[in-house]
Design an enzyme around this catalytic site. Structure first.
Site, PDB file in Angstrom:
ATOM      1  N   GLY A  87      44.884  41.577  43.844  1.00  0.00           N
ATOM      2  CA  GLY A  87      45.489  42.724  44.527  1.00  0.00           C
ATOM      3  C   GLY A  87      44.386  43.587  45.117  1.00  0.00           C
ATOM      4  N   GLY A 135      46.354  39.022  41.312  1.00  0.00           N
ATOM      5  CA  GLY A 135      47.528  39.036  42.186  1.00  0.00           C
ATOM      6  C   GLY A 135      47.800  37.713  42.879  1.00  0.00           C
ATOM      7  N   GLU A 158      41.129  40.685  34.370  1.00  0.00           N
ATOM      8  CA  GLU A 158      41.450  42.121  34.369  1.00  0.00           C
ATOM      9  C   GLU A 158      40.841  42.942  33.235  1.00  0.00           C
ATOM     10  OE1 GLU A 158      44.372  40.071  36.904  1.00  0.00           O
ATOM     11  OE2 GLU A 158      43.585  39.672  34.915  1.00  0.00           O
ATOM     12  N   ASP A 166      48.153  41.129  34.456  1.00  0.00           N
ATOM     13  CA  ASP A 166      49.535  41.482  34.805  1.00  0.00           C
ATOM     14  C   ASP A 166      50.183  40.420  35.700  1.00  0.00           C
ATOM     15  OD1 ASP A 166      47.946  42.144  37.007  1.00  0.00           O
ATOM     16  OD2 ASP A 166      49.161  43.880  37.548  1.00  0.00           O
TER      17      ASP A 166
END
Length: 375
Positions: A87, A135, A158, A166
């Protein structure tokens, strides 16, 4: 006159389409044959996902899902280096510092997109050629088919930036064999090439240079079923001999991974690694010691809970965690140390696992009432 008018309409229609296929657009959305093709087109940013890309892809998937003339969806990246490196962390960081609502909109949009892919009724084929992290994993791993190549590099890194794995990591990681998912989620270990298939993340393995031919063959399929698509992918997969003889990179460590990463707390994992004392265990200890203690604790609980939740429940839980991280210290510090100043020495707060209380961890998982993610 009529001819000229018709021509004008054709030209206008063309402009409408070319908005989507304009080579400067960040994402290209095209209908080719019976396939809807999504091309991530930010090669300089390694095709990192930003909010505007998410907002274009989501409704398009929903439209193609309803369209009787669309039989499958293909997603790929441009530039040859990355499928999607994650992301757009920088934009989120800037927004978080000034309290901009992008920190809600981005995660909400991204997780809705992950769910749309996970529930998509049309076969979804992700060509994960090159870097596929964070992402980028979220927009591939929940689909029916994931085609890795010798250039694929997979990771969920992460915990190194004060976040947690996530985009539905809480769903797919604990479902990998043994404790591989816990290992990958806590340490951010990178898997390359055929190992991405062997770990159970990719469904097929094809030579990178064969992908254009594969895409062409997928597009040419006449009203294909999921079985027909699987057959075509299998035929390419069977012909690929790259690294066929190589053993899975984690093979010789699997026994250790399964025992060391089955502990109930991060402190216990650390204790087990110290007691084990093998070069492999010491290397993992060194890695874990660099990570955000808060992230490690959130991640372990996220994966343990996610193992028995649906994808929707996982994404709701992760949305709560994302908002807790946006309010905290470690995410901004991690991004600073790893991506902005690149000094690689983040000052975590709290700095030790023992200082991250169970009460604090509990608070990060609490429902957000009206602000919860609705899927």
């Amino acid at each position: 006159r009529l001819k000229a008018l018709n021509r004008l309409q054709v030209i206008l229609q063309h402009f409408k389409m070319s908005k989507q296929t304009d080579s400067t657009a960040e994402v290209l959305l095209e209908k080719k044959g019976g396939a809807g093709v999504i091309t991530l087109n930010r090669p300089k940013a390694l095709n990192a996902l930003n909010l505007s890309m998410i907002q274009q892809i989501y409704p398009q998937i929903k439209m193609w899902e309803q369209d009787p003339e669309t039989f499958l969806i293909i997603i790929k990246g441009t530039g040859g280096k990355a499928f999607c490196a994650g992301g757009d962390i920088r934009a989120i960081t800037e927004a978080g510092k000034v309290g901009d609502k992008l920190i809600q909109d981005f995660f909400r949009g991204e997780y809705r997109l992950n769910n749309a892919i996970g529930t998509c009724k049309k076969p979804y084929v992700a060509l994960i050629d090159g870097i596929t992290m964070g992402g980028g994993v979220g927009i591939s791993v929940h689909g029916h088919f994931r085609v890795a190549t010798e250039k694929t590099v997979f990771a969920m890194p992460e915990t190194a930036i004060g976040l947690f794995p996530d985009v539905g990591g809480g769903y797919f990681l604990p479902r990998l064999s043994g404790k591989i998912g816990f290992y990958l989620g806590l340490t951010g270990f990178r898997l390359k090439g055929r190992d991405v298939l062997k770990a159970g993340i990719a469904t097929h393995f094809v030579e990178s240079e064969k992908l254009p031919a594969l895409e062409k063959d997928l597009i040419a399929l006449k009203s294909p079923s999921k079985e027909k698509i699987a057959d075509l992918l299998n035929s390419y997969h069977m012909k690929c001999t790259i690294d066929q003889e190589k053993k899975f990179v984690l093979d010789k460590h699997m026994e250790k991974i399964n025992s060391l990463f089955s502990a109930n707390s991060v402190e216990e994992i650390v204790k087990k690694l110290k007691q084990d004392g093998s070069p492999f265990a010491m290397k993992q200890l060194e890695t874990i010691n660099k990570m955000s203690p808060t992230s490690l604790k959130l991640t372990l609980r996220q994966l343990r809970e996610g193992a028995s939740l649906s994808l929707q429940e996982v994404l709701q839980m992760e949305y709560r965690l994302s908002q807790a991280c946006m309010k905290g210290h470690d995410f901004y510090e991690g991004v600073r140390a790893v991506l902005i100043d690149k000094d690689q020495s983040p000052k975590w707060k709290p700095a030790a696992l023992e200082e991250v209380s169970d009460e604090f961890v509990d608070s990060c998982f609490k429902p957000l009432g009206n602000n919860d993610l609705k899927l």
